[in-house]
Design a protein around this motif. Structure first.
Motif, PDB file in Angstrom:
ATOM      1  N   PHE A  69     -19.782 -21.696  22.933  1.00  0.00           N
ATOM      2  CA  PHE A  69     -19.874 -21.558  21.475  1.00  0.00           C
ATOM      3  C   PHE A  69     -21.277 -21.096  21.073  1.00  0.00           C
ATOM      4  N   TYR A  70     -22.297 -21.746  21.621  1.00  0.00           N
ATOM      5  CA  TYR A  70     -23.686 -21.398  21.300  1.00  0.00           C
ATOM      6  C   TYR A  70     -24.015 -19.993  21.805  1.00  0.00           C
ATOM      7  N   LEU A  71     -23.506 -19.652  22.975  1.00  0.00           N
ATOM      8  CA  LEU A  71     -23.700 -18.311  23.535  1.00  0.00           C
ATOM      9  C   LEU A  71     -23.117 -17.253  22.598  1.00  0.00           C
ATOM     10  N   ASN A  72     -21.902 -17.489  22.099  1.00  0.00           N
ATOM     11  CA  ASN A  72     -21.270 -16.549  21.173  1.00  0.00           C
ATOM     12  C   ASN A  72     -22.081 -16.404  19.890  1.00  0.00           C
ATOM     13  N   ARG A  73     -22.579 -17.520  19.360  1.00  0.00           N
ATOM     14  CA  ARG A  73     -23.395 -17.467  18.137  1.00  0.00           C
ATOM     15  C   ARG A  73     -24.670 -16.662  18.362  1.00  0.00           C
ATOM     16  N   GLN A  74     -25.307 -16.876  19.511  1.00  0.00           N
ATOM     17  CA  GLN A  74     -26.540 -16.152  19.806  1.00  0.00           C
ATOM     18  C   GLN A  74     -26.260 -14.666  20.030  1.00  0.00           C
ATOM     19  N   ASN A  75     -25.139 -14.347  20.668  1.00  0.00           N
ATOM     20  CA  ASN A  75     -24.761 -12.938  20.849  1.00  0.00           C
ATOM     21  C   ASN A  75     -24.517 -12.267  19.498  1.00  0.00           C
ATOM     22  N   ASP A  76     -23.837 -12.976  18.593  1.00  0.00           N
ATOM     23  CA  ASP A  76     -23.609 -12.445  17.244  1.00  0.00           C
ATOM     24  C   ASP A  76     -24.937 -12.214  16.529  1.00  0.00           C
ATOM     25  N   LYS A  77     -25.841 -13.171  16.654  1.00  0.00           N
ATOM     26  CA  LYS A  77     -27.158 -13.048  16.021  1.00  0.00           C
ATOM     27  C   LYS A  77     -27.898 -11.831  16.590  1.00  0.00           C
ATOM     28  N   LEU A  78     -27.844 -11.656  17.899  1.00  0.00           N
ATOM     29  CA  LEU A  78     -28.508 -10.516  18.530  1.00  0.00           C
ATOM     30  C   LEU A  78     -27.953  -9.197  17.999  1.00  0.00           C
ATOM     31  N   LYS A  79     -26.636  -9.110  17.853  1.00  0.00           N
ATOM     32  CA  LYS A  79     -26.019  -7.891  17.310  1.00  0.00           C
ATOM     33  C   LYS A  79     -26.531  -7.622  15.891  1.00  0.00           C
ATOM     34  N   LYS A  80     -26.619  -8.671  15.075  1.00  0.00           N
ATOM     35  CA  LYS A  80     -27.101  -8.520  13.698  1.00  0.00           C
ATOM     36  C   LYS A  80     -28.554  -8.076  13.674  1.00  0.00           C
ATOM     37  N   ILE A  81     -29.358  -8.599  14.598  1.00  0.00           N
ATOM     38  CA  ILE A  81     -30.767  -8.203  14.681  1.00  0.00           C
ATOM     39  C   ILE A  81     -30.878  -6.730  15.054  1.00  0.00           C
ATOM     40  N   ILE A  82     -30.092  -6.299  16.029  1.00  0.00           N
ATOM     41  CA  ILE A  82     -30.119  -4.895  16.462  1.00  0.00           C
ATOM     42  C   ILE A  82     -29.675  -3.978  15.318  1.00  0.00           C
ATOM     43  N   GLU A  83     -28.632  -4.389  14.591  1.00  0.00           N
ATOM     44  CA  GLU A  83     -28.183  -3.603  13.430  1.00  0.00           C
ATOM     45  C   GLU A  83     -29.287  -3.517  12.374  1.00  0.00           C
ATOM     46  N   ALA A  84     -29.987  -4.624  12.146  1.00  0.00           N
ATOM     47  CA  ALA A  84     -31.075  -4.634  11.155  1.00  0.00           C
ATOM     48  C   ALA A  84     -32.212  -3.714  11.597  1.00  0.00           C
ATOM     49  N   LEU A  85     -32.524  -3.719  12.878  1.00  0.00           N
ATOM     50  CA  LEU A  85     -33.569  -2.817  13.386  1.00  0.00           C
ATOM     51  C   LEU A  85     -33.165  -1.355  13.184  1.00  0.00           C
ATOM     52  N   LYS A  86     -31.886  -1.050  13.384  1.00  0.00           N
ATOM     53  CA  LYS A  86     -31.413   0.320  13.133  1.00  0.00           C
ATOM     54  C   LYS A  86     -31.603   0.683  11.661  1.00  0.00           C
ATOM     55  N   ARG A  87     -31.323  -0.277  10.761  1.00  0.00           N
ATOM     56  CA  ARG A  87     -31.505  -0.024   9.327  1.00  0.00           C
ATOM     57  C   ARG A  87     -32.980   0.192   9.001  1.00  0.00           C
ATOM     58  N   ILE A  88     -33.864  -0.497   9.715  1.00  0.00           N
ATOM     59  CA  ILE A  88     -35.299  -0.275   9.509  1.00  0.00           C
ATOM     60  C   ILE A  88     -35.642   1.158   9.901  1.00  0.00           C
ATOM     61  N   TYR A  89     -35.155   1.593  11.062  1.00  0.00           N
ATOM     62  CA  TYR A  89     -35.492   2.923  11.566  1.00  0.00           C
ATOM     63  C   TYR A  89     -34.910   4.037  10.712  1.00  0.00           C
ATOM     64  N   ASP A  90     -33.766   3.775  10.050  1.00  0.00           N
ATOM     65  CA  ASP A  90     -33.232   4.812   9.153  1.00  0.00           C
ATOM     66  C   ASP A  90     -33.593   4.551   7.687  1.00  0.00           C
ATOM     67  N   LYS A  91     -34.470   3.560   7.486  1.00  0.00           N
ATOM     68  CA  LYS A  91     -35.061   3.247   6.174  1.00  0.00           C
ATOM     69  C   LYS A  91     -34.048   2.792   5.117  1.00  0.00           C
ATOM     70  N   THR A  92     -32.951   2.159   5.584  1.00  0.00           N
ATOM     71  CA  THR A  92     -31.996   1.571   4.637  1.00  0.00           C
ATOM     72  C   THR A  92     -32.092   0.047   4.646  1.00  0.00           C
ATOM     73  N   TYR A  93     -32.993  -0.471   5.456  1.00  0.00           N
ATOM     74  CA  TYR A  93     -33.178  -1.922   5.557  1.00  0.00           C
ATOM     75  C   TYR A  93     -33.599  -2.490   4.197  1.00  0.00           C
ATOM     76  N   GLY A  94     -33.054  -3.653   3.881  1.00  0.00           N
ATOM     77  CA  GLY A  94     -33.430  -4.323   2.637  1.00  0.00           C
ATOM     78  C   GLY A  94     -32.569  -3.935   1.452  1.00  0.00           C
ATOM     79  N   LEU A  95     -31.606  -3.048   1.670  1.00  0.00           N
ATOM     80  CA  LEU A  95     -30.678  -2.656   0.608  1.00  0.00           C
ATOM     81  C   LEU A  95     -29.304  -3.237   0.935  1.00  0.00           C
TER      82      LEU A  95
END
Length: 132
Positions: A69-95
Motif C-alpha cells: 500500500f505504501y509502495l503504491n502511494r509513493q509510486n503515485d506521488k513520484l508520478k505526480k512529481i514527474i508530471e509537475a516537473l514537466k509542467r515546470i519545463y513547459d512553463k504551465t506549472y502553477g496553473l
C-alpha cells in the motif's frame, strides 16, 4: 483571460522543491524494495530459520500488505512529481488544469505537485465521492 504564469525565478524555486521531493521519494521506494527483497529471501531460505506459526504468518502478510500500500502511494506521488516537473519545463506549472487560474503559493508550498487550484480540487473530490 488567462492567469499570469509564474516567473522563471518562481519556477526555479518550485523545481528545486520538487527535485528534493523526488529524491526523498526515491529513497523511500528503495527502502521498501530492500525490505521486500529481504523478506522474500527469508521466505525462500531454510524453513527452520523462521516460525511457521499461523499468527506469525498473518503478521508477516499484514506487514507485507502495508508495504505494498505504501509502495503504491509513493509510486503515485513520484508520478505526480514527474508530471509537475514537466509542467515546470513547459512553463504551465502553477496553473490549474481545470480553470486555468493560478494555484496559490500557499497550496504549492504544501503540495508542490498540485495541478488544481483549491476550489477545483474540492469540486473534483466531491464528484469522485458522488460516483463511488
Amino acid at each position: 483571460m488567462s492567469a499570469r504564469r509564474l516567473t522563471d525565478k518562481e519556477l526555479a524555486k518550485y523545481e528545486k522543491i520538487l527535485l528534493k521531493e523526488k529524491e526523498e521519494t526515491l529513497k523511500i521506494l528503495q527502502k521498501i524494495d530492500d525490505i521486500q527483497k529481504k523478506g522474500s529471501k527469508n521466505r525462500t531460505g531454510d524453513s527452520s530459520s523462521y516460525s511457521l506459526h499461523q499468527a506469525d504468518l498473518g503478521t508477516d502478510t499484514d506487514e507485507s500488505e502495508k508495504r505494498v500500500f505504501y509502495l503504491n502511494r509513493q509510486n503515485d506521488k513520484l508520478k505526480k512529481i514527474i508530471e509537475a516537473l514537466k509542467r515546470i519545463y513547459d512553463k504551465t506549472y502553477g496553473l490549474c488544469e481545470i480553470c486555468g487560474e493560478r494555484i496559490s503559493h500557499k497550496r504549492l508550498e504544501i503540495v508542490p505537485y498540485a495541478k488544481f487550484c483549491i476550489d477545483c480540487k474540492a469540486k473534483e473530490e466531491k464528484n469522485n465521492r458522488r460516483y463511488r
